[in-house]
Design an enzyme around this catalytic site. Structure first.
Site, mmCIF file in Angstrom:
data_model
loop_
_atom_site.group_PDB
_atom_site.id
_atom_site.type_symbol
_atom_site.label_atom_id
_atom_site.label_comp_id
_atom_site.label_asym_id
_atom_site.label_seq_id
_atom_site.Cartn_x
_atom_site.Cartn_y
_atom_site.Cartn_z
ATOM 1 N N HIS A 139 2.689 1.889 21.058
ATOM 2 C CA HIS A 139 2.760 0.526 21.597
ATOM 3 C C HIS A 139 4.153 -0.022 21.295
ATOM 4 O O HIS A 139 5.124 0.417 21.895
ATOM 5 C CB HIS A 139 1.621 -0.286 20.966
ATOM 6 C CG HIS A 139 1.374 -1.633 21.573
ATOM 7 N ND1 HIS A 139 1.966 -2.061 22.715
ATOM 8 C CD2 HIS A 139 0.568 -2.672 21.166
ATOM 9 C CE1 HIS A 139 1.555 -3.291 22.997
ATOM 10 N NE2 HIS A 139 0.706 -3.683 22.066
ATOM 11 N N HIS A 157 2.682 4.564 31.255
ATOM 12 C CA HIS A 157 2.054 3.299 30.895
ATOM 13 C C HIS A 157 0.616 3.327 31.363
ATOM 14 O O HIS A 157 0.318 3.900 32.411
ATOM 15 C CB HIS A 157 2.799 2.142 31.583
ATOM 16 C CG HIS A 157 2.553 0.826 30.926
ATOM 17 N ND1 HIS A 157 1.427 0.084 31.192
ATOM 18 C CD2 HIS A 157 3.273 0.143 30.005
ATOM 19 C CE1 HIS A 157 1.474 -1.016 30.455
ATOM 20 N NE2 HIS A 157 2.564 -0.999 29.732
ATOM 21 N N ASP A 183 10.192 -0.030 27.212
ATOM 22 C CA ASP A 183 10.838 0.440 25.985
ATOM 23 C C ASP A 183 11.929 1.469 26.220
ATOM 24 O O ASP A 183 12.668 1.800 25.291
ATOM 25 C CB ASP A 183 9.778 1.060 25.058
ATOM 26 C CG ASP A 183 8.926 -0.018 24.439
ATOM 27 O OD1 ASP A 183 9.487 -1.069 24.127
ATOM 28 O OD2 ASP A 183 7.717 0.194 24.294
#
Ligand code: ACO
Length: 433
Positions: free
Chosen positions: A269, A308, A364
């Site tokens: 995460h 994702h 990210d």
């Protein structure tokens, strides 16, 4: 004639047929309970170990269409928000449903700044950690500790009081985050400066040395503010689910935020951008990219920053960050890791393995490179994520507390263990070889 807004289910164990109403594209899981083989049967459940399909709430806050790559806060597209607003406007938007007027914003900004200071005792808490303690562990612990300073935070149904704690949390997170960093570096803590912007103050608390004035570059300050906007909320992700689950027991917002931050700490995460940077450093040079991708395809690790649960398309936040990287690197000078990231993305996006599985760069993939350029060490990356995400957690928590349909979160299990048996005494237990 069959009801068009219903699902007809036939249980072939009994031959019985049931009509389950459909509302907002969902059936109620509890409607399945009536489906039983006989009166002693508990009733049918759904089995969903990683919450792949249940809608756990009705929410008006954030909308995501993962297939189309859409993200909206309260109806506003994320790219427009990133272009035209700042983080504190988004915090207001997420919590209140509308963008603030100028007067509302001025009052809001003043109030958040009013709450940036933490109790002096918090410094002692920080000092108690080992010199090499991970800053995210320090953040999780000190946010939880704030609960002990504000016992009235337990009154979660008092809307006015609740808002005071919301403002406290938004205002104090950057201070705790910066101090966690300063502690890990052995530097003295820098107090908040309320003459600065939200992002500028945070950078100053992290970076200021001695008496010298720390000048924040406007381009870097804006880049950080945009990163805060992009990370402010993301509907029912792992940490928000933790916030709602803990909050559903009517726990106070400080301990609930600590639980959410703990969920964010995990490498799948909020820890992912930390892993991205480590991965890029490990690859080290452009010529090693194909071999690395080959290893990933053979199951030797994952391509961090890719994939994702919701986006099966380019994460819209990654697009904005990728564009922003150019502006940041124009100020800081380019990073060799950026070249590796761009090559990695190019190779992966043209490879059948990633195409078939719809694996695209997520938020990210590039955010770590920008933090790196801002001089933020990798250990601080999940902390950087938590600073703005606290707004999303709190907006979701307030929605939960006011939602009459919500109760304490308590899933069921499919028990697959042993059935009842007698407890033997030691002498009767077989010895193990
Ligand atoms: N690299 C290589 N293969 C991957 C990756 C990846 N990053 N992500 C998924 N896959 C593969 C899986 O091995 C699986 O392959 P299979 O069907 O052959 O078994 C397939 O793609 C589907 O993957 P799942 O694990 O089912 O996808 P899920 O939705 O459960 O996981 C997750 C999503 C956790 C984000 C995953 O893609 C991942 O681990 N990515 C890397 C970590 C990361 O970047 N996390 C940040 C997420 S964004 C955020 O939290 C802000």
């Amino acid at each position: 004639m069959a009801n068009k807004n219903a699902l007809t289910v036939t249980d072939h164990r009994t031959g019985k047929t049931y009509e389950l109403p459909i509302q907002d594209g969902a059936i109620k899981a509890m409607d399945l309970r009536q489906i039983k083989v006989d009166e002693s049967d508990f009733g049918l459940m759904t089995y969903d170990p990683a919450f792949m399909n249940p809608a756990s709430c009705r929410s008006q806050i954030t909308f995501i269409d993962g297939d189309k790559g859409i993200l909206r806060y309260r109806g506003y597209p994320i790219d427009q928000l990133a272009e035209k607003t700042n983080y504190l406007e988004n915090a207001w938007l997420l919590l209140n449903g509308e963008l603030p007027t100028k007067a509302e914003y001025d009052g809001w900004e003043t109030e958040i700044k009013h709450h940036t200071m933490v109790h002096e005792n918090v410094k002692k808490l920080m000092d108690g950690f080992n010199h090499d303690a991970h800053p995210m562990g320090m953040l999780v612990s000190t946010v939880a500790a704030l609960s002990t300073y504000y016992p009235d935070a337990k009154q979660v149904h008092d809307k006015e009081l609740r808002r005071t704690h919301v403002k406290r949390l938004i205002g104090k997170l950057p201070t705790l985050a910066a101090w966690a960093y300063r502690h890990s570096m052995g530097y003295p803590y820098v107090y908040p400066n309320n003459d600065l912007s939200f992002a500028g103050n945070f950078l100053t608390m992290m970076k200021k040395m001695g008496d010298k004035k720390y000048e924040v570059s406007p381009a870097l300050e804006r880049a950080l503010d945009v990163l805060f906007i992009l990370h402010a909320d993301h509907e029912q992700n792992c940490s928000t689910n933790a916030m709602r689950a803990v909050g559903s027991s009517m726990a106070d917002p400080y301990v609930s935020v600590a639980a959410a931050a703990a969920a964010l700490y995990g490498p799948l995460h909020g820890g992912a951008n930390e892993e991205v940077l480590r991965m890029l450093r490990e690859i080290g040079s452009l010529d090693k990219v194909p071999a690395f991708v080959k290893d990933v395809k053979e199951g030797k690790g994952r391509l961090m920053g890719f994939g994702h649960r919701v986006y099966k398309n380019y994460d819209p936040r990654a697009k904005i960050i990728k564009r922003m990287a150019d502006e940041v690197f124009a100020v800081t000078g380019t990073s060799p890791l950026l070249k590796i990231a761009l090559e990695l993305e190019k190779v992966a996006l043209s490879d059948e393995y990633f195409v078939q599985r719809k694996l695209y760069p997520n938020v990210d993939f590039y955010s770590g490179l920008i933090y790196d350029a801002l001089g933020v060490p990798v250990d601080m990356f999940p902390v950087m994520f938590a600073i703005p995400r606290v707004t999303g957690w709190l907006a979701q928590w307030e929605e939960l507390v006011d939602d009459k349909e919500q109760k304490i979160a308590r899933p069921r299990q499919l028990f697959v263990g042993k059935s009842q048996r007698e407890v033997p005494r030691f002498v009767d237990r077989p010895s193990k070889a």
